[in-house]
Design an enzyme around this catalytic site. Structure first.
Site, PDB file in Angstrom:
ATOM      1  N   GLY A 250       0.816  -1.215   0.000  1.00 14.49           N
ATOM      2  CA  GLY A 250       0.000   0.000   0.000  1.00 14.49           C
ATOM      3  C   GLY A 250       0.845   1.259   0.000  1.00 14.49           C
ATOM      4  O   GLY A 250       0.518   2.243  -0.684  1.00 14.49           O
ATOM      5  N   ASP A 251       1.938   1.238   0.752  1.00 14.34           N
ATOM      6  CA  ASP A 251       2.855   2.380   0.766  1.00 14.34           C
ATOM      7  C   ASP A 251       3.484   2.572  -0.615  1.00 14.34           C
ATOM      8  O   ASP A 251       3.683   3.702  -1.071  1.00 14.34           O
ATOM      9  CB  ASP A 251       3.957   2.169   1.805  1.00 14.34           C
ATOM     10  CG  ASP A 251       3.388   1.801   3.164  1.00 14.34           C
ATOM     11  OD1 ASP A 251       2.347   2.370   3.547  1.00 14.34           O
ATOM     12  OD2 ASP A 251       3.987   0.938   3.840  1.00 14.34           O
TER      13      ASP A 251
END
Length: 303
Positions: A250-251
């Site tokens: 997600g990052d």
């Protein structure tokens, strides 16, 4: 400049133990030590993609210095506040028949440390981007996200928020440039179950109505959806690949989206870059490089 904030960075001690058994001596089969934290992951991937960033946050002790050293080895800049009490945490992530994590506490952050962070933020300009992500340690007020965004509000900085539940909901009134919940987090906010890309669209639009400019929803194997501030809805299935490690995916999507947007100013290209960047990190042990992302883009175009 892109600035990332990680409130409680860590050294992640990743180990592999065959058939771990409690109460006896177990030996590792594999081990590595990595800098950890959502903002730190964003900075690493941005560096891998050729974009400068400066990592902000709090660190302490010899572990904090090692976090700085490792992050700088990836080419990212650091400007951490050195906290006097405690140590930056070590998180043990053990892979065995079952995965187990033991997370440390982190340093004792004092009011003067928080003020120093605010002083750093006061130097930012409208040309900068600020990424705030991750949980808030117990030594910080639970209004930390709000205080930060309110402080930079008049500077018209592009603010990106990757947080869950109330941390996210309470900052929507400040109209962040981008938020990135996943479909499960989005469902928790509205007390519904969201499994398909079409199902998330109306709820992403609700977050827009509450203040977010752009809403990027990650959905693991289902792909992703972007509802943009120009009323576009962009969606795609996930690239093909075998998920090896979802930590940091997600990052990586946030970093990829930002890199794509800053390079092109085009939401669709930024979306595809973010989607492929997140997938590239998920398909391997480490975080995505530019070459990894380009390779994933080829598989997406072949689908």
């Amino acid at each position: 400049m892109i600035y990332t904030i990680t409130f409680n960075p860590s050294l992640d001690y990743v180990i592999q133990v065959d058939h771990f058994k409690p109460g006896i001596i177990n030996k590792t089969k594999f081990e590595e030590i990595l800098p950890g934290g959502k903002g730190i992951n964003v900075s690493i991937v941005l560096s891998n993609l050729g974009h400068e960033s400066t990592a902000l946050g709090f660190m302490a002790g010899f572990t904090g210095k090692e976090i700085e050293h490792k992050l700088e080895s990836y080419g990212a800049k650091t400007d951490f506040i050195h906290v006097k009490k405690g140590l930056s945490r070590i998180n043990v992530k053990m892979k065995s028949d079952e995965e187990t994590e033991i997370n440390g506490m982190g340093p004792d952050i004092q009011p003067e440390d928080i003020q120093e962070l605010f002083n750093q933020l006061d130097t930012l300009t409208e040309k900068d981007v600020l990424v705030i992500s991750g949980s808030i340690p117990s030594t910080l007020p639970d209004t930390m996200y709000e205080q930060i965004i309110e402080r930079v509000q008049e500077k018209k900085i592009k603010v990106v928020v990757d947080a869950t539940n109330n941390l996210l909901l309470k900052v929507l009134k400040y109209k962040p440039f981008l938020i990135k919940p996943n479909n499960h987090e989005l469902g928790e906010i509205f007390n519904v179950e969201l499994n398909t890309r079409d199902e998330v669209i109306p709820y992403a639009k609700k977050l827009q109505e509450m203040g977010a400019q752009n809403v990027l929803i990650s959905m693991a194997g289902q792909g992703a959806v972007l509802v943009s501030d120009n009323n576009e809805v962009i969606q795609s299935k996930a690239p093909k690949g075998i998920v090896v490690n979802s930590v940091g995916a997600g990052d990586s999507m946030v970093a990829g989206f930002l890199a794509g947007y800053l390079e092109t100013g085009n939401y669709e290209k930024a979306f595809i870059n973010g989607l492929c960047c997140g997938s590239a990190s998920a398909f391997q042990v480490g975080l995505a490089t530019k070459e990894d992302v380009e390779n994933v883009k080829k598989t997406l175009s072949e689908n």
